[in-house]
Design a protein around this motif. Sequence first.
Motif, mmCIF file in Angstrom:
data_model
loop_
_atom_site.group_PDB
_atom_site.id
_atom_site.type_symbol
_atom_site.label_atom_id
_atom_site.label_comp_id
_atom_site.label_asym_id
_atom_site.label_seq_id
_atom_site.Cartn_x
_atom_site.Cartn_y
_atom_site.Cartn_z
ATOM 1 N N LEU A 14 30.006 40.759 49.876
ATOM 2 C CA LEU A 14 31.499 40.983 50.115
ATOM 3 C C LEU A 14 31.675 42.391 49.439
ATOM 4 O O LEU A 14 31.238 42.762 48.448
ATOM 5 N N SER A 15 32.674 43.129 50.072
ATOM 6 C CA SER A 15 32.846 44.143 49.390
ATOM 7 C C SER A 15 33.617 44.227 48.261
ATOM 8 O O SER A 15 34.552 43.002 48.270
ATOM 9 N N ALA A 16 34.054 45.139 47.553
ATOM 10 C CA ALA A 16 35.110 45.016 46.494
ATOM 11 C C ALA A 16 36.602 44.802 46.828
ATOM 12 O O ALA A 16 37.054 43.939 46.100
ATOM 13 N N ARG A 17 36.849 45.316 48.003
ATOM 14 C CA ARG A 17 38.326 45.050 48.298
ATOM 15 C C ARG A 17 38.341 43.849 48.970
ATOM 16 O O ARG A 17 39.572 43.016 48.638
ATOM 17 N N ALA A 21 40.937 40.717 47.169
ATOM 18 C CA ALA A 21 41.842 40.392 48.066
ATOM 19 C C ALA A 21 41.726 38.801 47.927
ATOM 20 O O ALA A 21 42.882 37.968 47.802
ATOM 21 N N ALA A 22 40.537 38.178 47.693
ATOM 22 C CA ALA A 22 40.342 36.678 47.634
ATOM 23 C C ALA A 22 40.965 36.464 46.137
ATOM 24 O O ALA A 22 41.220 35.265 46.339
ATOM 25 N N THR A 23 40.379 37.035 45.020
ATOM 26 C CA THR A 23 40.876 36.747 43.885
ATOM 27 C C THR A 23 42.569 37.025 43.864
ATOM 28 O O THR A 23 43.076 35.870 43.244
ATOM 29 N N ASP A 24 43.066 37.751 44.490
ATOM 30 C CA ASP A 24 44.572 37.933 44.532
ATOM 31 C C ASP A 24 45.226 36.912 44.892
ATOM 32 O O ASP A 24 46.063 36.372 44.440
ATOM 33 N N HIS A 25 44.718 36.571 46.354
ATOM 34 C CA HIS A 25 45.352 35.277 47.030
ATOM 35 C C HIS A 25 45.056 33.981 46.239
ATOM 36 O O HIS A 25 45.984 33.433 46.146
ATOM 37 N N THR A 26 44.098 33.778 45.593
ATOM 38 C CA THR A 26 43.585 32.472 44.861
ATOM 39 C C THR A 26 44.774 32.619 43.481
ATOM 40 O O THR A 26 45.255 31.620 43.196
#
Length: 74
Positions: A14-17, A21-26
């Motif tokens: 996975l890219s850093a972006r 995004a996944a971390t932010d969403h969670t």
Amino acid sequence: MTATKEEFFSPTKLSARDKAAATDHTARAIIAAEASQREKKTEKLKLLRMEREAAEAASEPKAAPKKRKVSKDH
């Protein structure tokens, strides 16, 4: 059935972006859930407090305030 590395790990990186995004969403989902629980708890406690205060007010009539005696010395 033999467990393989591909079943446990994603073969593509996975890219850093995408990770951010996944971390932010969670994180936002967790924060929203906690806020919702806190608001529900606050409303429940507020309702219980109001019911208790109403029961106390109905059971104990307030006495008239006593008048203070004024001394003639002053």
